[in-house]
Design a protein around this motif. Structure first.
Motif, PDB file in Angstrom:
ATOM      1  N   ASP A  77       3.901   9.167  -9.423  1.00 28.21           N
ATOM      2  CA  ASP A  77       5.112   8.995  -8.790  1.00 28.21           C
ATOM      3  C   ASP A  77       4.099   7.989  -8.233  1.00 28.21           C
ATOM      4  N   SER A  78       5.185   7.183  -6.979  1.00 27.97           N
ATOM      5  CA  SER A  78       3.851   6.232  -6.028  1.00 27.97           C
ATOM      6  C   SER A  78       5.356   5.817  -5.358  1.00 27.97           C
ATOM      7  N   PHE A  79       4.789   6.403  -4.301  1.00 26.70           N
ATOM      8  CA  PHE A  79       6.246   6.023  -2.911  1.00 26.70           C
ATOM      9  C   PHE A  79       4.617   5.007  -2.089  1.00 26.70           C
ATOM     10  N   LEU A  80       5.930   3.821  -1.855  1.00 22.43           N
ATOM     11  CA  LEU A  80       4.838   2.794  -1.683  1.00 22.43           C
ATOM     12  C   LEU A  80       5.614   1.918  -0.585  1.00 22.43           C
ATOM     13  N   PHE A  81       4.660   1.095   0.851  1.00 24.08           N
ATOM     14  CA  PHE A  81       5.468   0.556   1.894  1.00 24.08           C
ATOM     15  C   PHE A  81       5.117  -1.346   2.148  1.00 24.08           C
ATOM     16  N   PRO A  82       5.921  -1.628   1.259  1.00 24.45           N
ATOM     17  CA  PRO A  82       5.708  -3.105   1.579  1.00 24.45           C
ATOM     18  C   PRO A  82       5.360  -3.757   2.767  1.00 24.45           C
ATOM     19  N   ASN A  83       4.294  -4.747   3.022  1.00 21.74           N
ATOM     20  CA  ASN A  83       3.899  -5.412   4.007  1.00 21.74           C
ATOM     21  C   ASN A  83       3.468  -6.497   3.777  1.00 21.74           C
ATOM     22  N   LYS A  84       3.170  -7.667   2.691  1.00 20.11           N
ATOM     23  CA  LYS A  84       3.837  -8.779   1.719  1.00 20.11           C
ATOM     24  C   LYS A  84       3.508  -9.199   1.590  1.00 20.11           C
ATOM     25  N   PRO A  89       0.535  -1.543  -0.544  1.00 24.22           N
ATOM     26  CA  PRO A  89      -0.007   0.100   0.165  1.00 24.22           C
ATOM     27  C   PRO A  89       0.821   1.011  -0.189  1.00 24.22           C
ATOM     28  N   GLY A  90       0.827   2.650  -0.066  1.00 23.95           N
ATOM     29  CA  GLY A  90       1.141   3.781  -0.058  1.00 23.95           C
ATOM     30  C   GLY A  90       0.283   4.835  -1.520  1.00 23.95           C
ATOM     31  N   ILE A  91       0.811   5.826  -1.575  1.00 20.08           N
ATOM     32  CA  ILE A  91       0.845   6.691  -2.097  1.00 20.08           C
ATOM     33  C   ILE A  91       0.886   7.072  -3.255  1.00 20.08           C
TER      34      ILE A  91
END
Length: 226
Positions: A73-80, A52-54
């Motif tokens: 531009d995508s700034f994402l935060f891996p969680n799975k 998920p991210g912005i």
């Protein structure tokens, strides 16, 4: 050659200054699905990462035309995650990593298709780049010496390919709109760099690499005055 570059810069500058521009800027939520496959010495590696991210999408159309420019531009935060090598699957292995960022960038020609006075279908296709940075710094047990040792790993991954975007823009007011869509990217080249005090250092282009990104998004946007 210098004269040609100077002429092109003058043309771009003139278009930006004198053209009647319609610009959109969307800020919203995106869920990134990232699959990749490449060959390793121990076998073929297949992986999936959910992030998920912005996301920020920008469209610009000149002189009331339906063809323009798209930047994302995508700034994402891996969680799975899930990784499979030679039939052996490890789930959520990324929890061992401290992810610094997953950044995705796309740029290319844009197209819009008015459906009604308030509703537009927009799309684009162009160049895509993805960068992933992560690290590990923890104590692990060494079965040979029967002692705990500190393991430090820094990893940086770069992938290159093409990206497409398709979505719907609905005007809420003359300045604010609702935007929903999805980006799809195919990467055909991937480079991995890894440094460690515990594992062999690596800096190489992955063999037989293929990556797929499916990134649905939703957000609100502004119709910009430039």
């Amino acid at each position: 050659m210098k004269k040609i570059i100077y002429i092109l810069l003058c043309i771009i500058f003139s278009v930006c200054i004198f053209a009647e521009t319609e610009s959109w800027g969307t800020l919203g939520f995106q869920y990134g699905n990232y699959w990749e496959k490449f060959d390793k010495p121990e076998g073929t590696s297949k992986a999936w990462i959910g992030s998920p991210g912005i996301v920020f999408n920008a469209y610009a159309f000149f002189n009331k035309k339906n063809i323009g420019l798209f930047i994302s531009d995508s700034f994402l935060f891996p969680n799975k995650s899930s990784t499979t090598i030679n039939g052996a699957t490890v789930k959520d292995g990324l929890k061992d990593f401290d992810f610094r960022f997953l950044f995705q960038f796309g740029i290319g020609p844009a197209f819009k298709y008015p459906i009604s006075e308030k509703l537009n279908l927009h799309s684009s296709i162009g160049f895509h780049i993805s960068m992933l940075s992560a690290s590990i710094d923890k104590m692990v047990f060494n079965p040979i010496t029967y002692t705990s040792v500190r393991m430090k790993v820094n990893m940086f991954s770069l992938t290159l390919g093409i990206m497409g975007d398709i979505g719907f823009k609905y005007d809420i007011t003359d300045m604010i709109y609702f935007d929903i869509g999805s980006k799809l990217a195919f990467d055909f080249a991937g480079h991995l760099k890894m440094t460690s005090n515990f594992l062999p250092n690596i800096s190489q282009w992955n063999s037989n690499y293929f990556g797929l990104h499916l990134n649905p998004y939703i957000g609100l946007g502004l119709i910009l005055p430039f």
